[in-house]
Design a protein around this motif. Structure first.
Motif, PDB file in Angstrom:
ATOM      1  N   GLY A 144       2.433 -50.704  16.658  1.00  0.00           N
ATOM      2  CA  GLY A 144       1.821 -49.950  15.693  1.00  0.00           C
ATOM      3  C   GLY A 144       0.257 -49.264  16.222  1.00  0.00           C
ATOM      4  N   ASP A 145      -0.501 -50.041  16.785  1.00  0.00           N
ATOM      5  CA  ASP A 145      -1.787 -49.931  17.191  1.00  0.00           C
ATOM      6  C   ASP A 145      -2.154 -49.580  18.662  1.00  0.00           C
ATOM      7  OD1 ASP A 145      -1.353 -52.402  17.771  1.00  0.00           O
ATOM      8  OD2 ASP A 145      -3.250 -53.202  17.470  1.00  0.00           O
ATOM      9  N   ILE A 146      -1.248 -49.752  19.679  1.00  0.00           N
ATOM     10  CA  ILE A 146      -1.522 -49.524  21.039  1.00  0.00           C
ATOM     11  C   ILE A 146      -1.042 -48.124  21.159  1.00  0.00           C
ATOM     12  CG2 ILE A 146      -0.902 -50.158  23.206  1.00  0.00           C
ATOM     13  CD1 ILE A 146      -0.156 -53.005  22.178  1.00  0.00           C
ATOM     14  N   ASP A 147      -0.089 -47.635  20.689  1.00  0.00           N
ATOM     15  CA  ASP A 147       0.304 -46.280  21.315  1.00  0.00           C
ATOM     16  C   ASP A 147      -0.523 -45.124  20.827  1.00  0.00           C
ATOM     17  OD1 ASP A 147       2.771 -44.677  22.066  1.00  0.00           O
ATOM     18  OD2 ASP A 147       2.130 -43.546  20.383  1.00  0.00           O
ATOM     19  N   PRO A 148      -1.368 -45.325  19.520  1.00  0.00           N
ATOM     20  CA  PRO A 148      -2.087 -44.143  19.614  1.00  0.00           C
ATOM     21  C   PRO A 148      -3.469 -44.188  20.042  1.00  0.00           C
ATOM     22  CG  PRO A 148      -1.558 -45.435  17.374  1.00  0.00           C
ATOM     23  CD  PRO A 148      -1.058 -46.134  18.530  1.00  0.00           C
ATOM     24  N   LYS A 149      -3.875 -45.373  20.924  1.00  0.00           N
ATOM     25  CA  LYS A 149      -4.875 -45.554  21.907  1.00  0.00           C
ATOM     26  C   LYS A 149      -4.529 -44.951  23.229  1.00  0.00           C
ATOM     27  CE  LYS A 149      -6.518 -49.815  19.454  1.00  0.00           C
ATOM     28  NZ  LYS A 149      -6.779 -51.188  20.000  1.00  0.00           N
ATOM     29  N   VAL A 150      -3.195 -45.362  23.438  1.00  0.00           N
ATOM     30  CA  VAL A 150      -2.843 -45.004  24.890  1.00  0.00           C
ATOM     31  C   VAL A 150      -2.175 -43.803  25.133  1.00  0.00           C
ATOM     32  CG1 VAL A 150      -1.136 -45.934  26.758  1.00  0.00           C
ATOM     33  CG2 VAL A 150      -2.727 -47.279  25.520  1.00  0.00           C
ATOM     34  N   ASP A 151      -1.419 -43.267  24.167  1.00  0.00           N
ATOM     35  CA  ASP A 151      -0.468 -42.069  24.653  1.00  0.00           C
ATOM     36  C   ASP A 151      -0.505 -41.183  23.571  1.00  0.00           C
ATOM     37  OD1 ASP A 151       1.555 -41.037  26.222  1.00  0.00           O
ATOM     38  OD2 ASP A 151       3.214 -41.846  25.238  1.00  0.00           O
ATOM     39  N   PHE A 164      -9.744 -39.068  20.675  1.00  0.00           N
ATOM     40  CA  PHE A 164      -8.776 -38.700  21.409  1.00  0.00           C
ATOM     41  C   PHE A 164      -9.016 -39.544  22.567  1.00  0.00           C
ATOM     42  CE2 PHE A 164      -7.040 -34.883  24.129  1.00  0.00           C
ATOM     43  CZ  PHE A 164      -5.682 -35.479  24.402  1.00  0.00           C
ATOM     44  N   THR A 165      -7.982 -40.465  23.038  1.00  0.00           N
ATOM     45  CA  THR A 165      -8.070 -41.538  24.129  1.00  0.00           C
ATOM     46  C   THR A 165      -6.840 -41.598  24.920  1.00  0.00           C
ATOM     47  OG1 THR A 165      -7.717 -43.437  22.777  1.00  0.00           O
ATOM     48  CG2 THR A 165      -9.967 -42.883  23.038  1.00  0.00           C
ATOM     49  N   GLY A 166      -6.748 -42.199  25.969  1.00  0.00           N
ATOM     50  CA  GLY A 166      -5.691 -42.623  26.616  1.00  0.00           C
ATOM     51  C   GLY A 166      -5.356 -41.631  27.874  1.00  0.00           C
ATOM     52  N   TRP A 167      -4.070 -41.605  28.182  1.00  0.00           N
ATOM     53  CA  TRP A 167      -3.506 -40.697  29.131  1.00  0.00           C
ATOM     54  C   TRP A 167      -3.737 -39.287  29.177  1.00  0.00           C
ATOM     55  CZ3 TRP A 167       0.671 -45.168  29.150  1.00  0.00           C
ATOM     56  CH2 TRP A 167       0.510 -45.738  30.488  1.00  0.00           C
ATOM     57  N   HIS A 168      -3.256 -38.816  27.868  1.00  0.00           N
ATOM     58  CA  HIS A 168      -3.298 -37.525  27.690  1.00  0.00           C
ATOM     59  C   HIS A 168      -4.576 -36.824  27.603  1.00  0.00           C
ATOM     60  CE1 HIS A 168       1.101 -37.361  27.791  1.00  0.00           C
ATOM     61  NE2 HIS A 168       1.271 -37.818  26.653  1.00  0.00           N
ATOM     62  N   ARG A 169      -5.619 -37.497  27.286  1.00  0.00           N
ATOM     63  CA  ARG A 169      -7.048 -37.168  26.976  1.00  0.00           C
ATOM     64  C   ARG A 169      -7.574 -37.044  28.637  1.00  0.00           C
ATOM     65  NH1 ARG A 169     -11.185 -35.949  28.507  1.00  0.00           N
ATOM     66  NH2 ARG A 169     -13.485 -36.063  27.325  1.00  0.00           N
ATOM     67  N   LEU A 170      -7.057 -37.896  29.249  1.00  0.00           N
ATOM     68  CA  LEU A 170      -7.494 -37.835  30.861  1.00  0.00           C
ATOM     69  C   LEU A 170      -6.779 -36.794  31.617  1.00  0.00           C
ATOM     70  CD1 LEU A 170      -7.847 -41.666  31.775  1.00  0.00           C
ATOM     71  CD2 LEU A 170      -9.720 -40.050  31.452  1.00  0.00           C
ATOM     72  N   ASP A 198     -11.441 -46.937  31.985  1.00  0.00           N
ATOM     73  CA  ASP A 198     -11.616 -48.360  31.565  1.00  0.00           C
ATOM     74  C   ASP A 198     -10.953 -48.771  30.390  1.00  0.00           C
ATOM     75  OD1 ASP A 198     -13.301 -49.326  33.896  1.00  0.00           O
ATOM     76  OD2 ASP A 198     -14.900 -48.576  33.100  1.00  0.00           O
ATOM     77  N   GLN A 199     -11.247 -48.099  29.359  1.00  0.00           N
ATOM     78  CA  GLN A 199     -10.466 -48.199  27.940  1.00  0.00           C
ATOM     79  C   GLN A 199      -8.873 -48.110  28.022  1.00  0.00           C
ATOM     80  OE1 GLN A 199     -11.722 -45.586  24.776  1.00  0.00           O
ATOM     81  NE2 GLN A 199     -10.033 -46.421  23.549  1.00  0.00           N
ATOM     82  N   LEU A 200      -8.643 -47.225  28.952  1.00  0.00           N
ATOM     83  CA  LEU A 200      -7.039 -47.117  29.001  1.00  0.00           C
ATOM     84  C   LEU A 200      -6.581 -48.469  29.681  1.00  0.00           C
ATOM     85  CD1 LEU A 200      -4.159 -45.772  29.219  1.00  0.00           C
ATOM     86  CD2 LEU A 200      -4.960 -45.002  31.297  1.00  0.00           C
ATOM     87  N   ILE A 201      -7.166 -49.030  30.764  1.00  0.00           N
ATOM     88  CA  ILE A 201      -6.730 -50.269  31.287  1.00  0.00           C
ATOM     89  C   ILE A 201      -6.748 -51.533  30.273  1.00  0.00           C
ATOM     90  CG2 ILE A 201      -7.322 -51.812  32.988  1.00  0.00           C
ATOM     91  CD1 ILE A 201      -6.147 -49.146  34.135  1.00  0.00           C
ATOM     92  N   ALA A 202      -7.949 -51.458  29.520  1.00  0.00           N
ATOM     93  CA  ALA A 202      -8.152 -52.531  28.449  1.00  0.00           C
ATOM     94  C   ALA A 202      -6.628 -52.609  27.574  1.00  0.00           C
ATOM     95  CB  ALA A 202      -9.491 -52.482  28.010  1.00  0.00           C
ATOM     96  N   ASP A 203      -6.551 -51.349  27.268  1.00  0.00           N
ATOM     97  CA  ASP A 203      -5.413 -51.338  26.173  1.00  0.00           C
ATOM     98  C   ASP A 203      -4.031 -51.537  26.821  1.00  0.00           C
ATOM     99  OD1 ASP A 203      -7.233 -50.376  24.138  1.00  0.00           O
ATOM    100  OD2 ASP A 203      -6.984 -48.149  24.736  1.00  0.00           O
ATOM    101  N   LEU A 204      -4.143 -51.184  28.194  1.00  0.00           N
ATOM    102  CA  LEU A 204      -2.807 -51.324  28.589  1.00  0.00           C
ATOM    103  C   LEU A 204      -2.624 -52.976  28.846  1.00  0.00           C
ATOM    104  CD1 LEU A 204      -2.237 -48.476  31.237  1.00  0.00           C
ATOM    105  CD2 LEU A 204      -0.857 -48.873  29.102  1.00  0.00           C
ATOM    106  N   LYS A 205      -3.675 -53.614  29.053  1.00  0.00           N
ATOM    107  CA  LYS A 205      -3.583 -55.125  29.442  1.00  0.00           C
ATOM    108  C   LYS A 205      -3.345 -55.670  27.947  1.00  0.00           C
ATOM    109  CE  LYS A 205      -6.828 -55.580  33.378  1.00  0.00           C
ATOM    110  NZ  LYS A 205      -8.048 -56.043  33.965  1.00  0.00           N
ATOM    111  N   ASP A 206      -3.934 -55.292  27.034  1.00  0.00           N
ATOM    112  CA  ASP A 206      -3.373 -55.629  25.622  1.00  0.00           C
ATOM    113  C   ASP A 206      -1.752 -55.549  25.495  1.00  0.00           C
ATOM    114  OD1 ASP A 206      -3.642 -56.674  22.809  1.00  0.00           O
ATOM    115  OD2 ASP A 206      -3.979 -54.627  22.373  1.00  0.00           O
ATOM    116  N   TRP A 207      -1.374 -54.533  25.663  1.00  0.00           N
ATOM    117  CA  TRP A 207       0.176 -54.302  25.827  1.00  0.00           C
ATOM    118  C   TRP A 207       0.777 -55.268  26.736  1.00  0.00           C
ATOM    119  CZ3 TRP A 207       2.565 -50.933  29.846  1.00  0.00           C
ATOM    120  CH2 TRP A 207       3.840 -50.736  29.596  1.00  0.00           C
TER     121      TRP A 207
END
Length: 380
Positions: free
Chosen positions: A195-202, A214-220, A239-248
């Motif tokens: 529920g909470d990871i996808d909105p940050k990453v994708d 607006f964060t994550g892959w598509h923002r970049l 950096d935030q993307l990597i932190a979120d993917l490590k959480d995943w």
């Protein structure tokens, strides 16, 4: 990546919010079986035929009587997703099979696919779920290992992408972008279940909820292809993307996985293709949609392959059709890459309308029988 996500709330807040929502009414039982829950969705209501049902396999018989496209979820109290069905058009019906343990859940309808949805508290009653076929336990274990491996393999690819962004190397970042997403796209339903990871990453720009950053892959992606520049903000976002993917990566091995969630997840991956990749909306700046498309199909095919031995015993005709449709869609995708081992696909902006229609027809031809896989897996 679906357009919008359910926001994460605590169990207490979820119950409090539910009691405050208008339009959640209980529908009288139609006597269609203890394990069938009829869900009637409208633009302002989410009616269920029963609020208690036996633990084990439950089937949602969904009908959208509203004027908007809707989604229906079965949720744990903390908003993790047990199962879901997206893109249920007005006047259409869907059936979804899920496996639930005894406990409290919520059924949520999301008219217009926005917000937290209109919710109903429901309960699965009884003792332990009946012992399942050992082959299905093996399939779950194998799939759990697969999703963990995909997360483990994604991280270094994402770190290469992030390093290029942080170095300000536009071309290197573009080159690393699509490969960094393949493992995520193969296993997206598992990531989305939290529920909470996808909105940050994708999340995509058109999927942002009010107040959401607006964060994550598509923002970049937007910065690289549309804005054509990398600034301090983008380096921070890398950096935030990597932190979120490590959480995943840490959490994916603890995901709730059942044979039916694997089957339904395979269908969800095809829905992702139909609503984002075929339309060109997912990778609207980079046009790398066919890479995501292929990864979604691969993830769906992995779930299917693991469940196939049991499904074949219960519904041989369905397995024959799925084999044929997976093969046909993979052959169709091969037209758009140099060789069968490469992820160097044609840029999607170079794919004409007639070819997009052919791809869409191939997805639909597979999605329809794939929607029956969960029921075939649990058939007696």
């Amino acid at each position: 990546m679906r357009a919008v996500r359910l926001s994460v709330v605590t169990a207490t807040a979820a119950v409090a919010a539910l009691t405050a929502v208008t339009g959640c009414t209980e529908k009288s039982s139609s006597g269609s079986g203890d394990r069938v829950v009829e869900v009637t969705a409208t633009d302002d209501k989410c009616e269920v035929s029963k609020k208690e049902f036996p633990a084990g396999h439950v089937e949602l018989a969904i009908e959208n009587k509203g004027s908007k496209v809707t989604e229906v979820y079965v949720l744990f109290p903390d908003d993790r997703i047990v199962t879901e069905r997206e893109n249920i058009g007005p006047g259409t019906k869907q059936r979804v099979t899920a496996e639930v343990k005894a406990g409290d859940y919520q059924i949520a309808c999301k008219p217009g696919m926005k917000g937290d949805g209109i919710r109903q508290n429901v309960k699965a009653t009884g003792g332990t779920v009946a012992k399942r076929d050992p082959r299905l336990d093996k399939a779950v274990a194998s799939y759990r290992a697969y999703v963990q491996a995909q997360a483990d393999e994604t991280l270094p690819l994402a770190e290469t992408f992030a390093a290029a962004v942080k170095a300000g190397d536009l071309e290197a970042a573009k080159k690393a972008y699509a490969p960094s997403r393949i493992g995520w796209e193969r296993t997206e339903p598992v990531a989305e279940s939290f529920g909470d990871i996808d909105p940050k990453v994708d999340v995509r720009a058109d999927g942002l909820e009010d107040g959401q950053e607006f964060t994550g892959w598509h923002r970049l992606e937007k910065a690289l292809w549309q804005d054509k520049k990398i600034g301090a903000a983008e380096k921070t976002l890398a950096d935030q993307l990597i932190a979120d993917l490590k959480d995943w990566q840490k959490r994916v091995g603890k995901a709730e996985i059942t044979p039916t969630s694997m089957a339904n997840g395979a269908k969800e991956l095809l829905d992702e293709v139909a609503t984002g990749k075929v339309t060109g909306e997912e990778e609207r700046y980079s046009h790398t949609d066919l890479v995501d498309f292929k990864a979604n199909v691969e993830g769906a095919e992995k779930s299917y392959a693991l469940l196939k031995p049991v499904a074949k015993e219960n519904d041989a005709a369905l397995v024959t059709e799925l084999d044929q449709q997976f093969a046909a869609l993979n052959t169709l995708l091969d037209k758009y890459r140099a060789d069968k081992t490469s992820y160097d696909f044609t840029s999607y902006d170079k794919v004409g309308e007639a070819d997009r229609k052919e791809l869409s027809d191939g997805v639909n031809a597979l999605a329809e029988p794939l929607s029956k896989l969960a029921a075939a897996v649990v058939a007696k």
